[in-house]
Scaffold this active site. Structure first.
Site, PDB file in Angstrom:
ATOM      1  CG  HIS A 104      47.146 -31.940 -28.983  1.00 21.31           C
ATOM      2  ND1 HIS A 104      46.838 -33.328 -29.387  1.00 21.31           N
ATOM      3  CD2 HIS A 104      47.020 -31.077 -30.059  1.00 21.31           C
ATOM      4  CE1 HIS A 104      46.637 -33.085 -30.840  1.00 21.31           C
ATOM      5  NE2 HIS A 104      47.051 -31.965 -31.020  1.00 21.31           N
TER       6      HIS A 104
ATOM      7  CE  LYS B 130      42.592 -31.021 -30.852  1.00 16.43           C
ATOM      8  NZ  LYS B 130      43.876 -31.872 -30.661  1.00 16.43           N
TER       9      LYS B 130
ATOM     10  CG  ASP C  11      23.313 -25.885 -18.691  1.00 17.16           C
ATOM     11  OD1 ASP C  11      24.213 -24.868 -18.429  1.00 17.16           O
ATOM     12  OD2 ASP C  11      22.320 -25.893 -19.326  1.00 17.16           O
TER      13      ASP C  11
ATOM     14  CG  HIS D 114      43.165 -33.505 -37.450  1.00 17.16           C
ATOM     15  ND1 HIS D 114      42.400 -33.201 -36.205  1.00 17.16           N
ATOM     16  CD2 HIS D 114      44.645 -32.750 -36.959  1.00 17.16           C
ATOM     17  CE1 HIS D 114      43.154 -32.789 -35.210  1.00 17.16           C
ATOM     18  NE2 HIS D 114      44.317 -32.388 -35.790  1.00 17.16           N
TER      19      HIS D 114
ATOM     20  CG  ASP E  29      39.418 -57.880 -29.333  1.00 13.91           C
ATOM     21  OD1 ASP E  29      40.290 -58.214 -30.518  1.00 13.91           O
ATOM     22  OD2 ASP E  29      39.731 -58.098 -28.170  1.00 13.91           O
TER      23      ASP E  29
END
Length: 542
Positions: free
Chosen positions: A180, A182, A187, A439, A446
């Site tokens: 899952h 992403k 570079d 999504h 805090d």
């Protein structure tokens, strides 16, 4: 709403007949043996790149990294395209979903163009949603300098989703565990990480509903940790070069010609022009703050090679071990070594307030008791999640609804996003005209530290799917995220006078309330269907 399942496998949540068919057929397809290959790693000489020189000018030499939130999908995507154009050595791209739509094709074309300049391109995609993309990905891989690998692939039947599951036979347990993560790294000097998949509805490029999402630009030492996380997956036994799984009658030259044809007219989302502070967001009543303007202008700054100030903060990169894909956490009912374990321990360090934003929120009895204990100790706990009307995963909502009354009783402050209110108000970050479901995945501890990543607060992210996240020690980022929240875009939940009935409260800007006693913006049929089927929905798969 998108038919895709961002949090897991919809076929396991509602497709038990298909599962039974798979088992009865006793299909026996298997993956090919791994081809011998030399592991490859992120480039070591990143300090020679323009991206490093540009970003390092905005960093202090004290171990802190640099960050800039990206709340608006089109400009976040444009940042990725700008990084493709600026990269001179390498591009490492890792996604759960990289769609064969305008957004996906535009990104693949930009990666191809970078490879043509001599940039090494590595693309790693989870295999769950690649149905119909085999030739496109194979064509991308036919270009010199490009490698494409699939994570935890299906063993056969690549022509249709039904064929995939039928031919998986006794490997259903394996393919139920997905990557899952992403991540986008250029570079080994700059990165994009967070919750966005690369598909139209995640970057405000869809005609129908779009997702409200969030990711961040990253520079500095955290990028090297993100690159190490990419390398861990790229060189694992769970990935296969696409050419080992997919064949074509076309020559490499013909594949490249087809790729040119298929991607030539891909339309990326429309990017906001460079903006000035104090102006109204286009199509929105929101007056843009200097912070928001800087976030939106990032792709323009990169194109001009004049990167502005970044938030300097210490950060930890969290990445799931590959043993999760091998089923160890699922089989042992354990969170040991996971992103969730690290995040849970971080939650426990809260002393004043914990804010959680998760599109899919499915706790268990242990988690509810931990929240109850925190409330008894005086911790203010706030949750923002999707309403039933907003979610693209109603089966997951059932798992959340089982605990909702108990959460309210222990004093958790719950807000559920309304698709109609959020689209009307356009205040959650910057929303397109057809924004709908939440999504983004983030938490604020805090008012001083932030979690941002791919992990949902549900059972699937906890023990089945692999995830990636960042814990960022930045009161400034916490303040920025809090400033983007608009409670009037959500229903505020409370218990009625009897202490049992849940009420959904819509509050307008003048303090007037409208109270609902059923899930707002939903049909009686949907509510009845979910009530009828809820006893049969396996919570561990949600």
């Amino acid at each position: 709403m998108s038919p895709r399942c961002p949090s897991g496998l919809s076929w396991l949540r509602a497709g038990w007949p298909a599962l039974l068919l798979c088992l009865l057929l006793q299909a026996c397809a298997s993956l090919p043996p791994h081809a011998e290959s030399t592991p490859t790693r992120a480039i070591a000489d990143y300090t020679d790149t323009p991206l490093w020189k540009m970003s390092s000018a905005q960093l202090a030499d004290d171990g802190r990294s640099g960050f800039l939130l990206q709340p608006y999908g089109p400009n976040s995507f444009a940042t990725r395209l700008a990084l493709c154009r600026l990269a001179t050595r390498s591009l490492d791209v890792q996604y759960y979903l990289l769609a064969n739509d305008n957004t996906g094709r535009a990104l693949l074309r930009a990666l191809r163009d970078a490879a043509a300049r001599g940039v090494r391109v590595r693309v790693l995609v989870d295999d769950l949603y690649t149905q119909g993309e085999d030739e496109l990905l194979l064509a991308l891989a036919s270009h010199p300098g490009v490698e494409v690998r699939l994570f935890n692939p299906f063993p056969g039947g690549r022509t249709s989703n039904l064929a995939r599951f039928v031919t998986s036979g006794l490997e259903l347990g394996r393919i139920n565990r997905r990557m899952h993560n992403k991540l986008f790294v250029a570079d080994n000097a700059a990165a994009m990480a967070g919750g966005r998949n690369m598909a139209d509805e995640y970057v405000m490029n869809a005609e129908g509903s779009n997702f409200i999402d969030m990711d961040t630009f990253v520079a500095g030492p955290a990028v090297r940790d993100l690159s190490a996380a990419f390398d861990l997956y790229w060189n694992s036994v769970h990935v296969y070069p696409i050419a080992q799984l997919v064949s074509s009658t076309r020559s490499a030259e013909a594949l490249r010609a087809q790729f040119e044809h298929d991607t030539a007219h891909a339309h990326p989302p429309e990017v906001l022009e460079r903006l000035d502070a104090g102006v109204h967001a286009p199509g929105s009543p929101v007056v843009l703050s200097p912070d928001m303007v800087h976030m939106l202008n990032l792709p323009h700054e990169l194109e001009a090679r004049q990167l502005g100030p970044l938030l300097r903060a210490r950060a930890r990169v969290l990445v799931d071990p590959l043993s999760k894909t091998e089923g160890e956490n699922e089989e042992e009912d354990s969170i040991k070594g996971t992103v969730f374990e690290a995040t849970y321990r971080w939650f426990l360090s809260a002393r004043q307030q914990l804010k959680m934003v998760s599109p899919y929120f499915v706790p268990n009895e242990h988690a509810v008791e931990a929240l109850a204990q925190a409330r008894r100790e005086g911790l203010d706990i706030r949750l923002v999640t999707n309403s039933l009307a907003a979610t693209d995963e109603p089966w997951v909502h059932v798992g959340y609804a089982r605990y909702r009354r108990e959460l309210l009783k222990i004093g958790v402050d719950i807000h559920e996003l309304s698709p109609s209110l959020s689209a009307k108000r356009r205040r959650l970050g910057l929303l397109g005209k057809s924004a709908g479901a939440l999504h983004m995945k983030n938490s604020i501890l805090d008012h001083r530290e932030v979690f941002l990543g791919s992990m949902n607060l549900d059972q699937r992210s906890t023990k089945l799917n692999t995830e990636l996240g960042l814990i960022i020690e930045s009161p400034e980022m916490a303040q920025q995220l809090e400033a983007m929240v608009d409670n009037a875009s959500s229903y505020h939940l409370r218990l009625g006078p009897d202490g049992e009935q849940i009420e959904w409260v819509e509050e307008d800007g003048d303090g007037a309330e409208t109270v609902f006693h059923e899930e707002p913006e939903t049909s009686a049929w949907l509510r009845f269907k979910l009530w009828l089927l809820s006893p049969f929905i396996p919570e561990r798969q949600l």
